[in-house]
Write a protein that holds these residues in place. Structure first.
Motif, PDB file in Angstrom:
ATOM      1  N   ASN A   1       0.881  -1.235  -0.119  1.00 41.78           N
ATOM      2  CA  ASN A   1       0.090   0.010   0.159  1.00 41.78           C
ATOM      3  C   ASN A   1       1.001   1.271  -0.001  1.00 41.78           C
ATOM      4  OD1 ASN A   1      -1.618   2.059   0.319  1.00 41.78           O
ATOM      5  ND2 ASN A   1      -3.151   1.032   1.912  1.00 41.78           N
ATOM      6  N   ASN A   2       0.829   2.006  -1.037  1.00 41.88           N
ATOM      7  CA  ASN A   2       1.724   3.083  -1.533  1.00 41.88           C
ATOM      8  C   ASN A   2       1.080   4.507  -0.691  1.00 41.88           C
ATOM      9  OD1 ASN A   2       3.947   2.870  -3.859  1.00 41.88           O
ATOM     10  ND2 ASN A   2       2.712   1.135  -3.438  1.00 41.88           N
ATOM     11  N   SER A   3      -0.020   4.550  -0.471  1.00 42.48           N
ATOM     12  CA  SER A   3      -1.129   5.531  -0.187  1.00 42.48           C
ATOM     13  C   SER A   3      -1.082   5.734   1.460  1.00 42.48           C
ATOM     14  CB  SER A   3      -2.406   5.202  -0.678  1.00 42.48           C
ATOM     15  OG  SER A   3      -2.223   5.326  -2.180  1.00 42.48           O
ATOM     16  N   GLU A   4      -1.163   4.711   1.955  1.00 43.09           N
ATOM     17  CA  GLU A   4      -1.062   4.913   3.458  1.00 43.09           C
ATOM     18  C   GLU A   4      -0.210   3.715   4.161  1.00 43.09           C
ATOM     19  OE1 GLU A   4      -5.725   5.435   4.626  1.00 43.09           O
ATOM     20  OE2 GLU A   4      -5.411   3.884   3.381  1.00 43.09           O
ATOM     21  N   ILE A   5       1.088   4.300   4.143  1.00 42.86           N
ATOM     22  CA  ILE A   5       2.245   3.350   4.374  1.00 42.86           C
ATOM     23  C   ILE A   5       2.433   3.108   6.015  1.00 42.86           C
ATOM     24  CG2 ILE A   5       4.649   3.219   4.555  1.00 42.86           C
ATOM     25  CD1 ILE A   5       4.534   5.090   2.141  1.00 42.86           C
ATOM     26  N   ASN A   6       2.370   1.869   6.231  1.00 44.12           N
ATOM     27  CA  ASN A   6       2.587   1.333   7.682  1.00 44.12           C
ATOM     28  C   ASN A   6       4.011   1.470   8.144  1.00 44.12           C
ATOM     29  OD1 ASN A   6       2.306   0.171   9.922  1.00 44.12           O
ATOM     30  ND2 ASN A   6       1.842  -1.776   9.158  1.00 44.12           N
ATOM     31  N   TYR A   7       4.520   2.581   8.648  1.00 48.60           N
ATOM     32  CA  TYR A   7       5.871   2.656   9.011  1.00 48.60           C
ATOM     33  C   TYR A   7       6.432   1.545  10.298  1.00 48.60           C
ATOM     34  CZ  TYR A   7       6.356   6.503   5.931  1.00 48.60           C
ATOM     35  OH  TYR A   7       6.213   7.291   4.612  1.00 48.60           O
ATOM     36  N   GLU A   8       5.462   1.206  10.968  1.00 45.68           N
ATOM     37  CA  GLU A   8       5.846   0.794  12.229  1.00 45.68           C
ATOM     38  C   GLU A   8       6.892  -0.686  12.223  1.00 45.68           C
ATOM     39  OE1 GLU A   8       2.567   0.066  14.827  1.00 45.68           O
ATOM     40  OE2 GLU A   8       3.820  -1.351  15.904  1.00 45.68           O
ATOM     41  N   PRO A   9       6.671  -1.512  11.353  1.00 44.39           N
ATOM     42  CA  PRO A   9       7.522  -2.631  11.152  1.00 44.39           C
ATOM     43  C   PRO A   9       8.816  -2.158  10.399  1.00 44.39           C
ATOM     44  CG  PRO A   9       5.641  -3.022   9.628  1.00 44.39           C
ATOM     45  CD  PRO A   9       5.348  -1.805  10.540  1.00 44.39           C
ATOM     46  N   LEU A  10       8.698  -1.296   9.524  1.00 42.92           N
ATOM     47  CA  LEU A  10      10.062  -0.755   8.921  1.00 42.92           C
ATOM     48  C   LEU A  10      11.059   0.010   9.954  1.00 42.92           C
ATOM     49  CD1 LEU A  10       9.026   0.661   5.387  1.00 42.92           C
ATOM     50  CD2 LEU A  10      10.572  -1.061   5.865  1.00 42.92           C
ATOM     51  N   LEU A  11      10.145   0.818  10.869  1.00 42.58           N
ATOM     52  CA  LEU A  11      11.007   1.339  11.848  1.00 42.58           C
ATOM     53  C   LEU A  11      11.695   0.697  12.901  1.00 42.58           C
ATOM     54  CD1 LEU A  11       8.921   4.858  12.523  1.00 42.58           C
ATOM     55  CD2 LEU A  11      11.370   4.730  11.949  1.00 42.58           C
ATOM     56  N   LYS A  12      10.737  -0.220  13.310  1.00 44.68           N
ATOM     57  CA  LYS A  12      11.199  -1.320  14.134  1.00 44.68           C
ATOM     58  C   LYS A  12      12.545  -2.048  13.504  1.00 44.68           C
ATOM     59  CE  LYS A  12       9.569  -5.161  17.050  1.00 44.68           C
ATOM     60  NZ  LYS A  12       8.688  -6.306  17.279  1.00 44.68           N
ATOM     61  N   SER A  13      12.490  -2.500  12.461  1.00 43.58           N
ATOM     62  CA  SER A  13      13.624  -3.285  11.901  1.00 43.58           C
ATOM     63  C   SER A  13      14.825  -2.315  11.770  1.00 43.58           C
ATOM     64  CB  SER A  13      13.263  -3.734  10.551  1.00 43.58           C
ATOM     65  OG  SER A  13      14.274  -4.339   9.767  1.00 43.58           O
ATOM     66  N   ALA A  14      14.507  -0.965  11.080  1.00 39.58           N
ATOM     67  CA  ALA A  14      15.315  -0.111  10.762  1.00 39.58           C
ATOM     68  C   ALA A  14      16.280   0.375  12.203  1.00 39.58           C
ATOM     69  CB  ALA A  14      14.899   1.241  10.193  1.00 39.58           C
ATOM     70  N   LYS A  15      15.493   0.571  13.095  1.00 40.99           N
ATOM     71  CA  LYS A  15      16.315   1.029  14.581  1.00 40.99           C
ATOM     72  C   LYS A  15      17.110  -0.117  14.787  1.00 40.99           C
ATOM     73  CE  LYS A  15      13.121   4.528  15.773  1.00 40.99           C
ATOM     74  NZ  LYS A  15      11.850   4.790  16.529  1.00 40.99           N
ATOM     75  N   LYS A  16      16.658  -1.847  14.443  1.00 45.65           N
ATOM     76  CA  LYS A  16      17.604  -2.719  15.021  1.00 45.65           C
ATOM     77  C   LYS A  16      18.731  -2.920  14.244  1.00 45.65           C
ATOM     78  CE  LYS A  16      15.783  -6.971  13.029  1.00 45.65           C
ATOM     79  NZ  LYS A  16      15.101  -7.696  13.058  1.00 45.65           N
ATOM     80  N   THR A  17      18.645  -2.790  12.809  1.00 48.80           N
ATOM     81  CA  THR A  17      19.810  -2.915  11.985  1.00 48.80           C
ATOM     82  C   THR A  17      20.827  -1.634  11.802  1.00 48.80           C
ATOM     83  OG1 THR A  17      18.506  -2.317   9.836  1.00 48.80           O
ATOM     84  CG2 THR A  17      18.492  -4.663  10.369  1.00 48.80           C
ATOM     85  N   GLY A  18      19.910  -0.285  11.883  1.00 45.73           N
ATOM     86  CA  GLY A  18      20.677   0.745  11.757  1.00 45.73           C
ATOM     87  C   GLY A  18      20.870   1.032  10.248  1.00 45.73           C
TER      88      GLY A  18
END
Lengths: 345, 312
Positions: free
Chosen positions: A240-257
């Motif tokens: 879904n490009n229109s209403e992006i769910n950032y939560e899993p991405l942010l969680k992963s990004a903060k883990k991997t850096g």
């Protein structure tokens, strides 16, 4: 739960067929129309047998009037039907922009919620065999800029199946960008109760990748190659490009850096840059790298076309740069679905 | 069907509504463009007179007349023009996107011609529903230069849609005359070239106009096929805004005098309605709308939270 690619009994095109047949079966007010939808090739098999099974009045060919036939679909949708308008190439959606943007996207707002517009556009993006500059474009970023439209880019059989199984669960006009190169991808299907937002393709600890459409296939090849170097990735495919769910991405990004975004489009003013800003606003301050089309029209020449798109190999190279891998990399060959593709169309 | 007296009464209602807009506009009570229907009331009254339960109407940015002809809830329309919370669309639509949901006039578009393809889809839905309903779409002569309108003529004819095309031909696109815009000399012949039954009519003969509009609806209801009606008319006011613009040089005031002589409000006797009755109706509606507009002006604005409601 990660979705595996290239394994399982059902292809992407079969998944579309199954989901749309379910829709047609469940509701006689669902209609499929567009240029060539009832021709012998049945839109890459995705509508195979539909005219015979559901009636030639529910799966029907049209005049070559993409603009007005978009308005026609909108009219059907506001008057109680569930039309699906199919375009063999996404590029033709530019002819439909007035109706999609000025009309469909505004209906709910201008009626103050009294009207919905359950209108679905299937648009197929082409690549290779000289599709060139006007048969290869994917306008998800362009349309995702518009409030009131929903733009979906499912890359796996599972995602495309759940997109179409649930596409009428809201009355939002929806553009689904399919990709010609995805039709042969195999997977397993599990019905879910909502349109997927972001799909996890692989799990890992060292790098976060978010890819769009066919780039999910290319990026996953790089992800598999990285395991040789002891690197594991969280790999997400954006649906879904229109209403992006950032939560899993942010969680992963903060883990991997470290984050790599691989878009299936130009990067300027794109969903890739939106993802980037969303991560930054969500508090991520690690490394981010973006890949997408080169900033040119798509060339017809195969040798130039290979340079135009990110490839499994160039994605692997970018991952190695992010991960500071100094060892020589094994060369990833051009993906089979691209190298084996022959026209005429 | 209504009597001529009822048709004239409705036309007067519309005109006095528009006159009331003219009188309040410079107080900034309506802060949006308005495209007034003054002089073009009759077509809308006739469409509404043919409207049956389940029929649909698709207007355009100049749709005060059709909205008023269909509706009985005038306050909801005034509130919408004023951008108020209790407007028919919560103030989000305004003059250029008016709707009368209870009569299936869903919403209107400010992009010239773009409601016409949507009308084809609505007509397709009505055809499939098999309830004998028809759709009506209203557009101006400039619309016929839009590709989507020409595409729609082909679609309606090819798909055999129960759709009444109403062309309000005032000869102008803002200030630009037809001669500069098109090589089509005969709009009915053009529509007929798509195989669509076409009817020519004019405000110059209101009785004949009514008869021809009625015959168009009878044809579409009977055959299920589209019909195209050209209605020659005159835009008395400027394209957008509340003023006359006969003094700025692109058309001559003598034209207005000619069209006024056919006007069923100024000369109601031409359709057998006494001019005393029409003058009384004018005074009554003037008073009604003066009071109603003043009351609506006091109504609350939308809540800030409504900005983001009903987007998806």
């Amino acid at each position: 739960m990660a979705t595996s690619l290239h394994s399982g009994p059902v292809t992407y095109s079969e998944a579309i067929h199954a989901a749309l047949a379910y829709q047609m079966e469940a509701n006689p007010r669902v209609l499929v129309y567009g240029l060539g939808v009832d021709d012998p090739t049945a839109m890459y098999g995705t509508l195979s047998g539909f005219p015979e099974r559901f009636g030639s009045d529910r799966c029907f060919d049209t005049p070559l009037s993409e603009d007005s036939l978009t308005g026609y679909g909108i009219g059907l949708a506001v008057a109680g039907y569930y039309p699906i308008h199919v375009h063999q190439r996404t590029d033709f959606l530019l002819l439909c922009c007035n109706q999609l943007i000025n009309m469909a996207a505004k209906i709910k707002y201008l009626s103050n919620g009294k009207l919905g517009c359950p209108f679905v556009v299937r648009a197929i993006t082409g690549r290779s065999w000289g599709q060139g500059s006007q048969h290869s474009q994917s306008f998800h970023s362009l349309f995702a800029n518009i409030p009131g439209l929903r733009v979906l880019t499912p890359a796996t059989p599972q995602d495309v199946y759940n997109v179409y199984i649930n596409v009428f669960s809201t009355q939002v006009p929806t553009i689904v960008i399919e990709h010609r190169m995805l039709y042969g991808v195999k997977g397993t299907l599990q019905a879910r109760t909502e349109v997927p937002s972001l799909s996890q393709i692989d799990c890992g600890n060292d790098l976060t990748i978010c890819s769009v459409s066919h780039m999910t296939l290319e990026a996953e090849k790089a992800v598999i190659a990285l395991t040789e170097y002891g690197i594991t990735c969280d790999h997400f495919s954006l649906v879904n490009n229109s209403e992006i769910n950032y939560e899993p991405l942010l969680k992963s990004a903060k883990k991997t850096g470290k984050v790599l975004i691989v878009d299936h489009g130009w990067l300027n003013a794109s969903v890739a840059t939106t993802l980037c800003s969303g991560l930054a606003q969500g508090g991520f301050n690690g490394k981010i790298s973006l890949m997408g089309y080169k900033q040119s029209p798509c060339p017809t020449s195969r040798s130039l076309e290979n340079l135009f798109y990110p490839t499994a190999d160039s994605i692997l190279g970018e991952c190695a740069r992010l991960m500071k891998i100094n060892a020589p990399l094994s060369k990833l060959s051009i993906s089979q679905e691209i190298s084996s593709f022959k026209g005429p169309f | 069907m209504s009597s001529w007296s009822q048709i004239v009464d409705k036309a007067i209602l519309i005109r006095e509504f528009e006159r009331c807009i003219q009188s309040v506009y410079w107080d900034d009570q309506i802060q949006s463009p308005v495209h007034l229907s003054i002089g073009q009331e009759l077509a809308s009254c006739l469409i509404a007179d043919n409207h049956r339960e389940g029929d649909h109407v698709i207007g355009n940015y100049r749709s005060h007349a059709i909205a008023l002809a269909l509706s009985t809830n005038y306050e909801a329309l005034i509130l919408e023009l004023m951008g108020k919370r209790s407007g028919v669309s919560g103030g989000k639509a305004g003059s250029m996107h008016l709707s009368v949901p209870e009569k299936n006039m869903m919403w209107t578009s400010a992009i010239v011609g773009s409601g016409v393809p949507v009308a084809c889809g609505i007509a397709e839905a009505l055809k499939r529903d098999k309830n004998g309903n028809v759709a009506t779409v209203m557009f101006g002569d400039g619309s016929l230069e839009e590709g989507c309108v020409q595409e729609s003529l082909n679609i309606a004819s090819t798909f055999k849609l129960p759709l009444v095309f109403i062309l309000e031909d005032n000869g102008l696109a803002i200030y630009t005359s037809k001669e500069k815009r098109t090589s089509i000399l005969d709009y009915c012949a053009f529509a007929m070239s798509y195989g669509i039954h076409s009817i020519d009519s004019s405000y110059q003969d209101p009785v004949e106009l009514r008869s021809r509009v009625n015959s168009a609806y009878a044809y579409v209801r009977e055959t299920g096929h589209p019909c195209f009606v050209r209605i020659e008319c005159c835009r008395w006011m400027q394209h957008v805004g509340v003023n006359e613009d006969w003094d700025i040089g692109y058309r001559d005031i003598s034209e207005l005098q000619k069209w006024k002589s056919f006007d069923i409000i100024e000369n109601s006797s031409i359709v057998g309605v006494s001019e005393i009755d029409s003058r009384n109706a004018t005074l009554n509606y003037k008073e009604l709308f003066t009071t109603m507009f003043a009351k609506c002006a006091q109504e609350p604005e939308p809540e800030p939270s409504e900005l983001l409601l009903n987007v998806y």
